[in-house]
Write an enzyme that holds these catalytic residues in place. Structure first.
Site, PDB file in Angstrom:
ATOM      1  N   ASN A   7       0.882  -1.166   0.000  1.00 18.89           N
ATOM      2  CA  ASN A   7       0.000   0.000   0.000  1.00 18.89           C
ATOM      3  C   ASN A   7       0.920   1.216   0.000  1.00 18.89           C
ATOM      4  OD1 ASN A   7      -1.766   2.055   0.497  1.00 18.89           O
ATOM      5  ND2 ASN A   7      -2.693   1.143   2.316  1.00 18.89           N
ATOM      6  N   ARG A  95      -2.386  -1.952  -3.601  1.00 12.62           N
ATOM      7  CA  ARG A  95      -3.618  -1.222  -3.349  1.00 12.62           C
ATOM      8  C   ARG A  95      -3.603   0.074  -4.163  1.00 12.62           C
ATOM      9  NH1 ARG A  95      -5.238   2.908   1.192  1.00 12.62           N
ATOM     10  NH2 ARG A  95      -7.480   2.935   0.834  1.00 12.62           N
ATOM     11  N   HIS A 184     -13.094   2.529   0.153  1.00 14.14           N
ATOM     12  CA  HIS A 184     -13.065   1.405   1.110  1.00 14.14           C
ATOM     13  C   HIS A 184     -13.681   0.138   0.507  1.00 14.14           C
ATOM     14  CE1 HIS A 184     -13.341   4.661   4.478  1.00 14.14           C
ATOM     15  NE2 HIS A 184     -12.078   4.283   4.340  1.00 14.14           N
ATOM     16  N   GLY A 216     -11.285   7.760   8.504  1.00 12.14           N
ATOM     17  CA  GLY A 216     -12.157   7.962   7.338  1.00 12.14           C
ATOM     18  C   GLY A 216     -13.242   6.898   7.420  1.00 12.14           C
ATOM     19  N   ARG A 245     -12.661  15.153   8.468  1.00 16.27           N
ATOM     20  CA  ARG A 245     -13.427  15.555   7.274  1.00 16.27           C
ATOM     21  C   ARG A 245     -14.872  15.866   7.654  1.00 16.27           C
ATOM     22  NH1 ARG A 245     -11.906  10.310   3.931  1.00 16.27           N
ATOM     23  NH2 ARG A 245      -9.798  10.217   4.727  1.00 16.27           N
ATOM     24  N   ASP A 286      -9.785  11.606  17.684  1.00 16.87           N
ATOM     25  CA  ASP A 286      -9.775  10.211  18.128  1.00 16.87           C
ATOM     26  C   ASP A 286     -10.916  10.000  19.125  1.00 16.87           C
ATOM     27  OD1 ASP A 286      -9.105   7.783  19.653  1.00 16.87           O
ATOM     28  OD2 ASP A 286      -7.235   7.839  18.502  1.00 16.87           O
ATOM     29  N   ILE A 335     -13.149   2.451  14.713  1.00 16.02           N
ATOM     30  CA  ILE A 335     -14.278   2.762  15.600  1.00 16.02           C
ATOM     31  C   ILE A 335     -15.241   1.566  15.653  1.00 16.02           C
ATOM     32  CG2 ILE A 335     -16.270   4.278  15.934  1.00 16.02           C
ATOM     33  CD1 ILE A 335     -14.666   6.479  14.395  1.00 16.02           C
ATOM     34  N   GLY A 336     -15.585   1.041  14.487  1.00 13.74           N
ATOM     35  CA  GLY A 336     -16.559  -0.046  14.410  1.00 13.74           C
ATOM     36  C   GLY A 336     -16.142  -1.276  15.202  1.00 13.74           C
ATOM     37  N   GLU A 337     -14.835  -1.573  15.199  1.00 11.94           N
ATOM     38  CA  GLU A 337     -14.361  -2.793  15.874  1.00 11.94           C
ATOM     39  C   GLU A 337     -14.112  -2.582  17.364  1.00 11.94           C
ATOM     40  OE1 GLU A 337     -10.898  -4.376  13.770  1.00 11.94           O
ATOM     41  OE2 GLU A 337     -11.862  -3.859  11.879  1.00 11.94           O
ATOM     42  N   GLU A 388      -7.974  -5.683   4.942  1.00 10.18           N
ATOM     43  CA  GLU A 388      -7.879  -5.257   3.537  1.00 10.18           C
ATOM     44  C   GLU A 388      -6.699  -5.921   2.835  1.00 10.18           C
ATOM     45  OE1 GLU A 388      -8.507  -1.273   5.241  1.00 10.18           O
ATOM     46  OE2 GLU A 388      -9.384  -0.763   3.302  1.00 10.18           O
TER      47      GLU A 388
END
Ligand code: ADP
Length: 400
Positions: A7, A95, A184, A216, A245, A286, A335-337, A388
């Site tokens: 990446n 990537r 994503h 992001g 953002r 954060d 955040i999701g995890e 990813e």
């Protein structure tokens, strides 16, 4: 078969060597500050095992080619290396953020593909040049390895025109290519496949809402295993509120700011991409800092949390209407995890949608793939760790 995933950004290269028999990482790390006086090199060999070893090195990395030499020397080093020499690497997966309309799937890299990635630079001026440098260097250094470009936008190429077009004059699409691309995609594709496997639903039958929530963030509606809408747009600025953002705003704000504050277009874009979002609202980007500040009574932090959760929930509501039937809602990324409070608040009072989160399951995740909804919840709510790099390696292997 061993596949190296690269990446490559403008001043950094992230890398991971994956053994495809076990899908485990043999060695991985990141090189930062390419082109600066002091570069930073991080390397982990056999991460997560008893043989794990970490190296941190500070040394100049003059350019991407020099960076790739560092990676190869770490992977083949007598003490901490994991392969004998460069020929142990069968393939390289790169990537690439923006594939435009041309790339609906990963592509075996040849001169035409390299040129197309170059042609997409105006659509991703911050990302595609770095990826291109990585590709050109790797082609030169690993002439025998199969090389594949995996695009962040490709998974979203199934989005129908009614969702990817903006209501602007037709020529802006036909002549200037203005449309929604979404990002994503590699993560949303990985999540879709993992959720389908876990729930034992055929991959081409699953309907889900994938919430990739990190610094992001993007939310995607998946119907029959295909992306049918996503929150990010022509660029990764559109959609939900993010770390720095703004997400979607009234576009007339831009001319208002230019007319009334004297800011230049460049300054306004810097404001929207780097100084807005959570950071703009409360000074922190954060979530861990924001929770701490909110708990200490910081009202700006509380408002930032309320706004963030509200912006996620609006997309969930919209995508229920887009999909009709939803098998599951999946949280992933930083955040999701990790943030059980956000997950609980995002799903609160959605019983009429068939969503019921079990507080204990939500707090104590059992695995890299966990169900956090109650047994009676009509819609399953899941947390899946995104990977990813593995998805890029899988697609690279499939293609070669
Ligand atoms: P990126 O978009 O840079 O890939 P990540 O997916 O790594 O971002 O997510 C980074 C964000 O995840 C951090 O800014 C932070 O808000 C959030 N995060 C990471 N760890 C935690 C945690 N333990 N609790 C809450 N939030 C977390």
């Amino acid at each position: 078969m061993k596949i190296l995933v690269i990446n490559s950004g403008s001043s950094s290269i992230k890398y991971k060597l994956i053994d495809m028999d076990t899908e485990a990482s043999l060695g991985e790390g990141v090189l930062e500050r390419i082109g600066e006086a002091k570069g930073k090199i991080l390397y982990h060999s056999h991460p997560g095992t008893s043989r794990a070893l970490t190296k941190k090195i500070e040394a100049p990395i003059s350019d991407h080619s020099h960076g790739m030499e560092w990676i190869l020397s770490l992977l083949t080093d007598a003490e901490s290396g994991v392969i004998e020499n460069r020929t142990s690497i069968s393939a390289i997966g790169h990537r690439v953020v923006q594939g435009g309309e041309k790339f609906k799937a990963p592509a075996l890299i040849d001169d035409a593909v390299t040129e197309s990635i170059r042609a997409n630079i105006p659509l991703a001026p911050l990302h595609n040049p770095g990826a291109l440098s990585g590709i050109i260097t790797a082609l030169d250094m690993f002439p025998e390895a199969g090389q594949v470009a995996v695009f962040d936008t490709a998974f979203h190429q199934t989005i129908p025109a009614k969702a990817y077009r903006y209501a602007l004059p037709d020529r802006l699409y036909t002549e200037a290519g203005v449309r929604r691309f979404g990002f994503h995609g590699t993560s949303h594709r990985y999540i879709t496949r993992e959720a389908a496997d876990y729930l034992e639903i055929p991959p081409d039958k699953i309907n889900l809402i994938s919430l990739h929530l990190g610094n992001g963030s993007s939310i995607t509606a998946v119907s029959g295993g295909k992306s049918v809408d996503t929150s990010m747009g022509m660029t990764p600025l559109e959609g939900v509120i993010m770390g720095t953002r703004s997400g979607s705003i009234d576009p007339a704000i831009i001319s208002y700011l230019a007319d009334n504050t004297g800011m230049s277009l460049e300054e306004i874009m810097t404001l929207l991409t780097q100084e807005s979002g959570l950071k703009g609202l409360c000074g922190y980007n954060d979530l861990r800092d924001i929770h701490r500040a909110a708990a200490a009574g910081n009202e700006q932090a509380e408002l930032a949390l309320d706004m963030l959760i509200y912006s996620y929930r609006k997309y969930i509501g919209a995508y229920f209407a887009v999909l009709g039937r939803v098998d599951c809602l999946v949280f992933t990324a930083g955040i999701g995890e990790n943030d059980s409070v956000i997950r609980e608040r995002v799903c609160r009072n959605l019983e009429t949608f068939g969503i019921e989160v079990d507080p204990e399951r939500n707090r104590d995740l059992s695995d890299t793939c966990s169900i956090i909804s109650t047994s009676s919840s009509r819609v399953k709510v899941m947390v899946i760790s995104t990977n990813e790099e593995l998805e890029i390696a899988r697609q690279t292997q499939m293609l070669i």
